[in-house]
Structures are given as structure tokens and as C-alpha cells.
Design an enzyme around this catalytic site. Structure first.
Site, PDB file in Angstrom:
ATOM      1  N   LYS A 206      -2.943  -7.597   5.638  1.00  0.00           N
ATOM      2  CA  LYS A 206      -2.592  -6.943   6.894  1.00  0.00           C
ATOM      3  C   LYS A 206      -3.903  -6.593   7.585  1.00  0.00           C
ATOM      4  O   LYS A 206      -4.685  -5.786   7.091  1.00  0.00           O
ATOM      5  CB  LYS A 206      -1.764  -5.678   6.653  1.00  0.00           C
ATOM      6  CG  LYS A 206      -1.391  -4.960   7.957  1.00  0.00           C
ATOM      7  CD  LYS A 206      -0.727  -3.625   7.683  1.00  0.00           C
ATOM      8  CE  LYS A 206      -0.527  -2.869   8.991  1.00  0.00           C
ATOM      9  NZ  LYS A 206      -0.058  -1.497   8.770  1.00  0.00           N
TER      10      LYS A 206
ATOM     11  N   GLY B 288       4.599   4.330  14.029  1.00  0.00           N
ATOM     12  CA  GLY B 288       5.247   5.228  14.980  1.00  0.00           C
ATOM     13  C   GLY B 288       6.734   5.416  14.813  1.00  0.00           C
ATOM     14  O   GLY B 288       7.335   6.242  15.510  1.00  0.00           O
TER      15      GLY B 288
ATOM     16  N   ASN C 122       5.860   4.065   6.804  1.00  0.00           N
ATOM     17  CA  ASN C 122       5.065   4.812   5.841  1.00  0.00           C
ATOM     18  C   ASN C 122       5.237   6.313   6.046  1.00  0.00           C
ATOM     19  O   ASN C 122       5.913   6.999   5.275  1.00  0.00           O
ATOM     20  CB  ASN C 122       3.597   4.408   5.927  1.00  0.00           C
ATOM     21  CG  ASN C 122       2.735   4.985   4.817  1.00  0.00           C
ATOM     22  OD1 ASN C 122       1.589   4.624   4.672  1.00  0.00           O
ATOM     23  ND2 ASN C 122       3.262   5.878   3.988  1.00  0.00           N
TER      24      ASN C 122
END
Length: 266
Positions: A104, A192, A213
Site C-alpha cells: 500500500k 475517514g 482502521n
């Protein structure tokens, strides 16, 4: 009898995923809490910051001891990299240490808002793709950048719903819709999303998956919240496959507006 619907598998980098919920591993109160949330989430892809990985440490403090790499695809991330050079170096170090080539890509030079640098992200993606990595770049919800990244060969794009850790939800809906419409690779909404309803909204919008997360890690009961996100994502995928009803500006009667009394008048 209604058969249990099967969610279509998602393919990234040649690997199949039946879960559309990916999970991060930061901010948990303990590694045990993180492991319990992973199990409850049903996630199959798990991202871990490369700066947290210690391949020489076998103690209980090592997060790798709590992630079953036979069960989960480990997605190391370059969080903390401030430019393309740092991001590429982190990714290469992970490969040398034995990680699979999934990465990532995160390049966030500004610490207050942690917004990704589009120029440095594209530069790093070009290098890593040529270097044989399966690259999933974290980006602003920028349709032009998403197209450029696809052109250089990334495996997916990961536009933000809102700034990292803010839990504000899908604040970039219009831009995400364009990215999804133009996408030639999977779209994973990352950052978000603070509630299961936010994740469902992203999936219903057309995203292929979401990465969560903070909303799980900081919940009072992370494992229960992980389960809630799992169910919300599954419900949204099924609703989209079933065919969501069109919206309308005006009310539409669900019953006939004129009574059918003919049978009673005979």
C-alpha cells in the site's frame, strides 16, 4: 427456499478475496484486541505500517505474531514516507525481509492533515510497478490522478473518503463517483470512514471494497464494531447486486391512487 446469496469474489493482483472489508492494524489498545477484531471482521487483507514491522523480534510485542499470514494477505504500507524515495526504499526493504510484493503506497509529507502527495505518489508508483510490486496507492479522490496511476499499472486505487482518522464519512462522494465510473481496476475507499453506514454508502456508490482502521480500533468494543462493519459491507454488496431502487425528487405512491371497488359493487 431462498438460497444464501454468494458475494462475488474480488480479484487484486491475481489474488481472490471474498471479503470486501480490508482492515488496518494501528491504534488498537493491544495486539490481542487487534487480533480479535480481525477475526470478527472476516477480512482477508490486512495492512501494517512497514515502520512497525520487526522481522527479527519474536516477542509478544511483535505485531506479526498476531497476524496469521496463512489466513490473511499482508499489505505492508509505506506510512510515514514523505517522498517517493522514502516510499520506494521502505517497500524494497519489506521485500528483502520476505514480504510478498503487495504494497500500500502512502506518501504524506504534511503531518497535520496527512493528505497524500499526488506528484510523489505517481512517481513512486511508476518505480514500484516496474520493480514488480503489486501497488495499491492511497490518494486524494482525484479522478485524473486515478487514471494516471492505472495507466502505469497499479493493481487498485485507494481514494480517501475523508482525511485519515477523522471518521467524517464519505465527504468526497462526487469525486469518488467519477473515479468509480472510469475505473479499470478495483476501487478501495480508504480513510475517514467512521461508521458501518459510511462503509455501506461507499459500497453502494460502487466501490469494490473499503479499508477501515480508526473506527474499529478506537471503538469501545473493537471486535463488536468489526462485526458491525462486516455485516454493513456484506449488506451493501448484496443490495447493489440486487439492484438499488432509483431515487426521485417527487413522491411516488406505492399503492393504486384509485380504489378498485368493481368486485364489491356487483
Amino acid at each position: 427456499m431462498l438460497k444464501e446469496p454468494v458475494i462475488k469474489e474480488l480479484i487484486i493482483g491475481g489474488r481472490k478475496f471474498s471479503s470486501r472489508l480490508f482492515m488496518g492494524t494501528g491504534k488498537f489498545s493491544s495486539n490481542e484486541a487487534m487480533r480479535g477484531a480481525l477475526e470478527a471482521s472476516g477480512a482477508q487483507m490486512v495492512t501494517v505500517a512497514l515502520k512497525r514491522l520487526d522481522f527479527s523480534n519474536n516477542s509478544n510485542s511483535n505485531i506479526l505474531n498476531y497476524i496469521d499470514t496463512e489466513r490473511y494477505t499482508l499489505l505492508p504500507n509505506t506510512a510515514g514516507a514523505k517522498n517517493s524515495e522514502q516510499a520506494v526504499r521502505l517497500a524494497r526493504l519489506a521485500r528483502v525481509a520476505g514480504c510478498e510484493p503487495f504494497v500500500k503506497l502512502e506518501v504524506t509529507p504534511e503531518p497535520r492533515y496527512l493528505l497524500p502527495d499526488p506528484v510523489e505518489t505517481l512517481k513512486a508508483a511508476e518505480i514500484l510497478v516496474k520493480d514488480g510490486f503489486v501497488v495499491l496507492p492511497y490518494i486524494n479522490a482525484d479522478p485524473v490522478l486515478a487514471k494516471r496511476l492505472q495507466e502505469v499499472g497499479v493493481a487498485a486505487v485507494m481514494p480517501l473518503g475523508a482525511p485519515i482518522g477523522t471518521n467524517q464519512g464519505v465527504m468526497t462522494k462526487d469525486q469518488l463517483a467519477i473515479i468509480i465510473e472510469q475505473a479499470q481496476v478495483p476501487v478501495v475507499v480508504d480513510a475517514g470512514l467512521g461508521a458501518p453506514s459510511h462503509a455501506a454508502q461507499a459500497i453502494e456508490l460502487g466501490a469494490d471494497a473499503v479499508l477501515i482502521n480508526t473506527a474499529i480500533a478506537t471503538a469501545g468494543k473493537p471486535d463488536v464494531m468489526a462485526r458491525a462493519f462486516k455485516l454493513a459491507v456484506e449488506a451493501a454488496v448484496l443490495a447493489r447486486e440486487a439492484g438499488l431502487a432509483e431515487t426521485s425528487q417527487f413522491a411516488r405512491a406505492t399503492s393504486p391512487t384509485e380504489y378498485q371497488l368493481t368486485a364489491f359493487l356487483k
